[in-house]
Design an enzyme around this catalytic site. Structure first.
Site, PDB file in Angstrom:
ATOM      1  N   CYS A  22      -2.270  41.862  49.616  1.00  0.00           N
ATOM      2  CA  CYS A  22      -1.161  42.706  49.209  1.00  0.00           C
ATOM      3  C   CYS A  22      -0.407  43.109  50.472  1.00  0.00           C
ATOM      4  O   CYS A  22      -0.972  43.103  51.572  1.00  0.00           O
ATOM      5  CB  CYS A  22      -1.652  43.932  48.452  1.00  0.00           C
ATOM      6  SG  CYS A  22      -2.592  45.116  49.436  1.00  0.00           S
ATOM      7  N   HIS A  74      -9.189  46.165  58.822  1.00  0.00           N
ATOM      8  CA  HIS A  74      -7.874  45.630  58.466  1.00  0.00           C
ATOM      9  C   HIS A  74      -6.879  45.865  59.601  1.00  0.00           C
ATOM     10  O   HIS A  74      -6.014  46.740  59.511  1.00  0.00           O
ATOM     11  CB  HIS A  74      -7.404  46.293  57.165  1.00  0.00           C
ATOM     12  CG  HIS A  74      -6.078  45.822  56.657  1.00  0.00           C
ATOM     13  ND1 HIS A  74      -5.479  44.647  57.056  1.00  0.00           N
ATOM     14  CD2 HIS A  74      -5.212  46.395  55.752  1.00  0.00           C
ATOM     15  CE1 HIS A  74      -4.322  44.509  56.433  1.00  0.00           C
ATOM     16  NE2 HIS A  74      -4.140  45.550  55.641  1.00  0.00           N
ATOM     17  N   CYS A 104       1.357  43.481  56.344  1.00  0.00           N
ATOM     18  CA  CYS A 104      -0.064  43.127  56.237  1.00  0.00           C
ATOM     19  C   CYS A 104      -0.289  41.626  56.082  1.00  0.00           C
ATOM     20  O   CYS A 104      -1.388  41.143  56.343  1.00  0.00           O
ATOM     21  CB  CYS A 104      -0.701  43.833  55.037  1.00  0.00           C
ATOM     22  SG  CYS A 104      -0.621  45.620  55.118  1.00  0.00           S
TER      23      CYS A 104
END
Length: 394
Positions: A381, A351, A92
């Site tokens: 995160c 996302h 991510c």
């Protein structure tokens, strides 16, 4: 050796498409090429041949984004073939990692001008199959979806490390006593802020729609949502749990890119920078508590910059889950929540894994430029237990 100042001259991104939505028919290498071409085209004084390298984050890499999607983007964007490209993967955090690596190359004198960004098409992520251990197996073979999460997990990994991402969010909700209502309220606020930002034209300077696709703004924003609608959703990861599709980030497609320069590169662009890159930090945490990864990364990055949470004028914190974001905020009691995601967060915006970090960095840079001064921070995160943070100033 002296360390050079590194500036963000410009930042663009696509509207973020929903899973199976408007951008689902666009290849990830084409999405990456689009933002690269758009970014370079917005600095007409810059000779593209002067770009020293292109860094792109990509969390999957199992489909059409294979074979170094950064280099594919360079070629598809029509940049000179002399411009190289490298793809980086910190899940991510990949897009922000690309920005950090590009900035580091410029800071130490390895480059004057670089493009950094990220891309992900979760819609087009393929199913994959492991190669059989022997030829011509008689039985059925396992297909794995590469869209999100653990796959082909190493059996030597402790079971508590390899729980689903949503179960990790449930663990954080347990740790910080985060009720379903608080998580839903956080999600609703993300949609409200994102819808208001679009209505006010606050994204007009950074979003570059993909030609031929009818998508002018982020596709997952639900301004008509309500606490009542969110309350009707069932827990998605644990029976009797509190994490739902409504208080989690969706699956998405999109790309983002930034133009980074030193003083020499700044003169080559003829542009005024949006912001200056100060410091960055990466930290690790137990994999199942990945959502709390930004806590120490943010503290470390700010300490290196000689700043504190009270100095921030804007903080773009990736909203993987409402529980994850609220858990981080609970561990930063001195932070003013009003500076966090003022234009909405990933629960509303989306996302697209490899692109999100670049989107956040670009959003901070644009907001600092609009304000004229300030200290900004982007943080995410990261699955498997990491946190990544970047401090910008203007």
């Amino acid at each position: 050796m002296s360390i050079r100042d590194v500036y963000i001259v410009d930042a663009v991104r696509t509207p973020i498409g929903k899973f199976g939505g408007a951008l689902a028919r666009v290849r990830p290498d084409d999405l990456a090429a689009h933002v690269v071409k758009s970014l370079v085209g917005r600095s007409p004084q810059l000779d593209p041949a002067r770009i020293d390298d292109v860094y792109f984050g990509d969390a999957n890499g199992a489909g059409e984004d294979n074979r170094d999607v950064a280099r594919m983007a360079v070629l598809l964007a029509g940049l000179p073939v002399s411009v190289p490209g490298v793809t980086v993967n910190r899940l991510c955090g990949s897009g922000l990692e690309a920005v950090i690596q590009a900035a580091r190359a410029i800071a130490v004198g390895d480059a004057h001008i670089a493009v950094a960004g990220g891309v992900e098409s979760m819609s087009r992520a393929p199913w994959v199959m492991q190669k059989p251990e022997r030829a011509f197996p008689a039985g059925h073979q396992q297909l794995w979806s590469t869209t999100l999460g653990w796959r082909m997990t190493n059996p030597r990994m402790p079971a508590e490390w390899t729980v689903a991402l949503g179960e990790g969010a449930e663990l954080i909700a347990d740790r910080h006593a985060l009720t379903r209502e608080r998580q839903d309220a956080f999600a609703l606020d993300s949609h409200r802020k994102a819808a208001e930002a679009w209505a006010k034209g606050l994204y007009d300077d950074e979003v570059v729609p993909y030609e031929g696709v009818d998508l002018a703004r982020d596709e997952c924003i639900r301004e008509s949502s309500s606490m009542e609608a969110l309350a009707r959703l069932k827990p998605a990861f644990r029976e009797g749990g509190s994490v739902t599709a409504g208080n989690s980030s969706p699956l998405n497609d999109g790309a983002a890119a930034l133009l980074l320069v030193d003083e020499e590169g700044l003169r080559a662009t003829g542009r005024e920078p949006l912001a200056r890159i100060r410091t960055s930090a990466v930290t690790g945490i137990e994999p199942q508590l990945f959502g709390l990864g930004p806590v120490e990364a943010v503290r470390t990055a700010l300490a290196k910059a000689g700043r504190g949470l009270g100095d921030l004028s804007v903080f773009e914190l990736n909203e993987a889950f409402a529980a994850q974001s609220l858990g981080c905020l609970a561990e930063w009691p001195e932070l003013d929540p009003a500076v966090v995601n003022p234009r909405g967060g990933a629960i509303a915006i989306g996302h697209p894994l490899g692109a999100s970090g670049a989107r956040l960095a670009g959003a901070v840079a644009h907001q600092l430029a609009a304000a004229g001064s300030g200290v900004g921070l982007a943080a995410l995160c990261i699955g498997v237990g990491q946190g990544l943070a970047l401090v910008l100033e203007r």
